[in-house]
Motif scaffolding. Structure first.
Motif, short mmCIF file in Angstrom:
data_model
loop_
_atom_site.label_atom_id
_atom_site.label_comp_id
_atom_site.label_asym_id
_atom_site.label_seq_id
_atom_site.Cartn_x
_atom_site.Cartn_y
_atom_site.Cartn_z
N MET A 1 0.82 -1.21 0.00
CA MET A 1 0.00 0.00 0.00
C MET A 1 0.86 1.25 0.00
SD MET A 1 -3.03 0.69 -0.24
CE MET A 1 -3.24 2.34 -0.84
N TRP A 2 1.94 1.21 0.76
CA TRP A 2 2.85 2.35 0.81
C TRP A 2 3.30 2.72 -0.59
CZ3 TRP A 2 4.33 6.25 3.57
CH2 TRP A 2 5.56 6.85 3.32
N GLU A 3 3.60 1.70 -1.39
CA GLU A 3 4.05 1.94 -2.77
C GLU A 3 2.96 2.65 -3.56
OE1 GLU A 3 4.62 -0.85 -1.19
OE2 GLU A 3 6.81 -0.82 -1.15
N ILE A 93 -9.79 0.60 10.42
CA ILE A 93 -8.87 -0.43 10.91
C ILE A 93 -8.28 -1.21 9.73
CG2 ILE A 93 -8.74 -2.59 12.18
CD1 ILE A 93 -10.90 -1.42 14.04
N ALA A 94 -9.16 -1.61 8.80
CA ALA A 94 -8.69 -2.44 7.67
C ALA A 94 -7.67 -1.70 6.82
CB ALA A 94 -9.88 -2.87 6.83
N SER A 95 -7.83 -0.36 6.70
CA SER A 95 -6.92 0.39 5.85
C SER A 95 -5.69 0.84 6.62
CB SER A 95 -7.64 1.61 5.28
OG SER A 95 -8.00 2.47 6.34
N GLY A 96 -5.71 0.72 7.95
CA GLY A 96 -4.59 1.18 8.75
C GLY A 96 -4.45 2.70 8.72
N ARG A 235 -9.72 -4.64 -1.70
CA ARG A 235 -8.69 -5.23 -0.85
C ARG A 235 -9.02 -5.07 0.63
NH1 ARG A 235 -2.93 -6.46 -0.91
NH2 ARG A 235 -2.28 -5.76 1.12
N TYR A 236 -9.50 -3.89 1.00
CA TYR A 236 -9.82 -3.66 2.42
C TYR A 236 -10.97 -4.55 2.87
CZ TYR A 236 -7.12 0.67 1.98
OH TYR A 236 -6.16 1.58 1.76
N ALA A 333 4.60 -4.53 -5.94
CA ALA A 333 4.74 -4.70 -4.49
C ALA A 333 3.87 -5.85 -3.99
CB ALA A 333 4.34 -3.42 -3.78
N GLU A 337 1.29 -12.28 -4.09
CA GLU A 337 0.47 -12.20 -2.89
C GLU A 337 -0.87 -12.87 -3.17
OE1 GLU A 337 -0.85 -8.49 -0.06
OE2 GLU A 337 -0.01 -8.17 -2.03
N PHE B 137 -10.71 -7.56 10.78
CA PHE B 137 -10.02 -6.57 9.95
C PHE B 137 -8.67 -6.18 10.54
CE2 PHE B 137 -14.31 -5.48 8.15
CZ PHE B 137 -13.98 -5.89 6.87
N GLN B 140 -6.38 -8.87 9.55
CA GLN B 140 -6.12 -8.71 8.12
C GLN B 140 -5.07 -7.63 7.89
OE1 GLN B 140 -9.75 -8.22 5.72
NE2 GLN B 140 -8.74 -6.47 4.79
N HIS B 141 -5.23 -6.50 8.61
CA HIS B 141 -4.28 -5.41 8.42
C HIS B 141 -2.90 -5.80 8.93
CE1 HIS B 141 -2.60 -1.48 8.07
NE2 HIS B 141 -2.39 -1.39 9.36
N MET B 147 3.15 -8.88 5.40
CA MET B 147 3.45 -9.24 4.01
C MET B 147 4.32 -8.17 3.36
SD MET B 147 2.98 -11.08 1.26
CE MET B 147 1.55 -12.13 1.33
N MET B 155 13.54 -8.54 -0.78
CA MET B 155 13.83 -8.11 -2.15
C MET B 155 15.13 -7.32 -2.22
SD MET B 155 10.58 -7.50 -4.51
CE MET B 155 9.85 -6.04 -3.88
#
Lengths: 466, 188
Positions: A1-3, A93-96, A235-236, A333, A337, B137, B140-141, B147, B155
């Protein structure tokens, strides 16, 4: 996600630089055409930058509140719409994201949603009552995830900056073209020669082309961002069908009820909504659309079989359109996965929950209108108008009497002055209710003899004694 | 003399560039590792929130279905066990048991229409559903963060820096098959 975020930020910087260059060239040419020499061009360039800076400062300071206000959004708390609040919290929460966005509701029966906020720490998500009425939990989750993805990806900051850039370019072009109509004679008399003529022609071409170009650039990027937000939402939530079905419901009713939206504000805010409220058909997608055609977005989400990751979205996109849409840094990235999709959440009784949703939406509207909602222990919710003169109300079903809270007569300080911990002596052994110092009603079941509870509104500890 | 100066200058600039690049990668790795730690803490927050909800739920159900003692006791005991469990393994097992106990409670509740119509209970039910979601969630996060972090440390070229400064691989939060099977599909 950072990418994904980094590449997003890099791209938006590039776009802003291109637009800034366009703006400076534009200013220089117009300045040159007016004054007729190189100094004129310099002055023009500086003036254009100044204009941009002023517009940017204005939009940066209090732009969010302005947007929310012009959309007629009102802020809500958890107790107004627990489901919506919880879904926003879940997606945070899911997205941080770190900080939960504040939640707003708009009184509009057309289902739609948007997000504002220049940085993730201070952002807001707004949904319409029509959306709350129509979407089930999974669908609402998809929509909220899409909006939170916009916040997380810094899309809103880009939108604000780019809108201002396009605005500045359009204003300069407009001023110049108008000046040709009204002030044409002055220049011809001056006779400064060929230099000015060249500036004049170039400026004329620019004034016509630059706004077009800036708009196209802006819309192209804003469409890409919609896809990225869709991919993030999948994704979330780990459940692309939720967003797909929400988009279908939204675009379905958007065609029937377009007239309800205030046209002027709708036009200005159109790029921010999850589905463009002004777009006539779900099919059309031109160079000047703020959003990709909804049909295509739905088709891509529905083509995601088996997985919910970046790669799955990219593959589905290729399947539908023949080409990719996500930046390569995102897919690289997430290479290798595996992101499994989850199952649909079970709704015990879809009809019952639809009724419940409609009730929640109506309750929010009533509360906006100043009505008081008093939940009775027997399950009935009593509504009282804001100006009710009676001290208490009897429940029409079970006959319990409820004190009517006086919001207007209760100054905010009184809650602050009250002691930090409270005690409540139990009245009898049955159901018991009392009011916290902050005005929130508490109910104790017969089984609770003594103990300590925490008021969810003011966080005071309340000691229950027999 | 002059060529040597230029040569030294070029070496110096190259050194600066490499150092800057290494610092960038190092900082990126630290940021990702912190994100993983943060995500782990978030799971705990959500589990704790579920523990806090249960006494309230038990009280409300007691008011209507007080004689379902064994089921209610099961929930209370499972909660106590989950609160005191320490370490990833025992904790996830205890949480799994708690989920199972809650599932049994929800089956019992089906027989009490009055309770199901109670606004307090409906509110608690929504809270419980949402808390279960939030636990899911946050896991999951956490796994997403692990990951990203693990991929980055493996890498090239970040793996060189990761090896030099001892950035270890993080573990995924995986439910053991047993614990996962213990979690019933609760339909509210």
């Amino acid at each position: 996600m950072w990418e994904a975020i980094q590449s997003n930020i890099r791209r938006s910087r590039a776009i802003v630089v291109v637009m800034a260059m366009l703006l400076v060239v534009m200013g220089a040419l117009v300045g040159g055409a007016w004054i007729g020499n190189l100094e004129g061009a310099l002055v023009g360039a500086v003036a254009a930058l100044m204009l941009w800076l002023i517009l940017l400062l204005v939009s940066m300071s209090g732009g969010d509140q302005l947007i929310l206000m012009s959309a007629g959004a009102k802020r809500i708390e958890k107790e107004d719409a627990p489901l919506l609040w919880n879904v926003v919290e879940e997606m945070t929460i899911a997205s941080g994201l770190g900080t939960m966005p504040s939640v707003y509701v708009i009184d509009n029966d057309m289902p739609n949603a948007f997000a504002t906020g220049r940085k993730p720490e201070k952002s807001a998500v707004a949904v319409t009552t029509g959306l709350l009425r129509r979407l089930n939990r999974d669908e609402l989750q998809g929509v909220v995830a899409h909006e939170i993805a916009h916040i997380k990806n810094y899309d809103i900051r880009f939108l604000t900056t780019a809108t201002v850039m396009v605005g500045a370019i359009v204003i300069i072009a407009d001023i110049f073209l108008r000046s040709l109509w009204y002030g044409g004679g002055r220049r011809r008399g001056g006779g400064k020669g060929e230099g000015q003529a060249i500036f004049l022609i170039l400026a004329l071409v620019m004034a016509i082309l630059a706004p077009l170009f800036a708009n196209m650039l802006y819309y192209a990027v804003s469409r890409k961002r919609e896809y990225l937000a869709d991919a993030s939402a999948a994704r979330y939530t780990r459940y692309p069908p939720g967003l797909a079905s929400a988009l279908r419901k939204i675009s379905g009713s958007a065609q029937g009820q377009r007239k309800q939206t205030k046209q002027s504000t709708a036009r200005a805010l159109a790029p921010m909504y999850i589905v463009n409220p002004l777009q006539l058909s779900a099919r059309g997608g031109s160079l000047f659309s703020t959003h990709p055609p909804t049909e295509k977005r739905i088709a891509v989400l529905e083509a995601m079989s088996g997985g919910a990751g970046w790669l799955d979205y990219e593959n589905a996109f290729k399947e539908v359109t023949g080409k990719g849409c996500l930046p390569s840094s995102v897919t690289r990235a997430g290479a290798g996965e595996t992101v499994a999709m989850r199952e649909a959440s079970v709704e015990a009784d879809p009809k019952q929950s639809a009724v419940e949703r409609a009730r929640v939406a109506t309750d929010i509207l009533d509360r906006f209108a100043g009505m008081l909602l008093i939940p009775c222990l027997c399950g009935v919710r009593i509504k009282a108008p804001a100006g009710a003169r009676h001290q208490s109300l009897k429940c029409p079903k079970c006959g319990r009497s409820h004190a009517i809270p006086r919001a207007g007569e209760q100054p905010a300080e009184s809650a602050a002055e009250a002691p930090k911990t409270l005690t409540h002596k139990r009245q009898g052994t049955g159901w018991d209710s009392f009011e916290c110092a902050c005005g929130r009603a508490h109910q104790i079941s017969p089984a609770m003899k003594s103990g300590r509870i925490t008021c969810p509104r003011c966080k005071r500890k309340i000691e229950i004694t027999a | 003399m002059l060529p040597m100066m230029i040569g030294l200058g070029v070496i110096f600039v190259l050194f600066l560039a490499v150092a800057g690049w290494a610092i960038g990668i190092y900082n990126g790795l630290v940021r990702l590792r912190n994100q993983v730690k943060n995500a782990w803490a978030q799971i705990d927050v959500q589990l704790k929130r579920r523990h806090d909800l249960i006494p309230n739920l038990v009280e409300t159900v007691k008011g209507y279905a007080g004689h379902e003692k064994s089921t209610l006791q099961g929930v209370t005991e499972a909660r106590a066990k989950a609160v005191s469990a320490e370490g990833v393994g025992p904790q996830s097992a205890a949480e799994g048991e708690l989920s199972a106990a809650l599932g049994r409670l929800m089956v019992v509740v089906e027989q009490y229409p009055d309770l199901k119509a109670n606004q307090n209970f409906l509110g608690l039910q929504e809270e419980l559903t949402s808390t279960e979601n939030k636990i899911g969630f946050s896991r999951q996060h956490y796994n997403d963060s692990v990951m990203t972090y693990n991929t980055r440390t493996q890498m090239f070229p970040a793996n060189i820096i990761a090896g030099m400064f001892n950035f270890k691989q993080e573990e995924f939060f995986e439910l053991s098959d047993e614990a996962e099977r213990a979690v019933p599909k609760v339909s509210f």
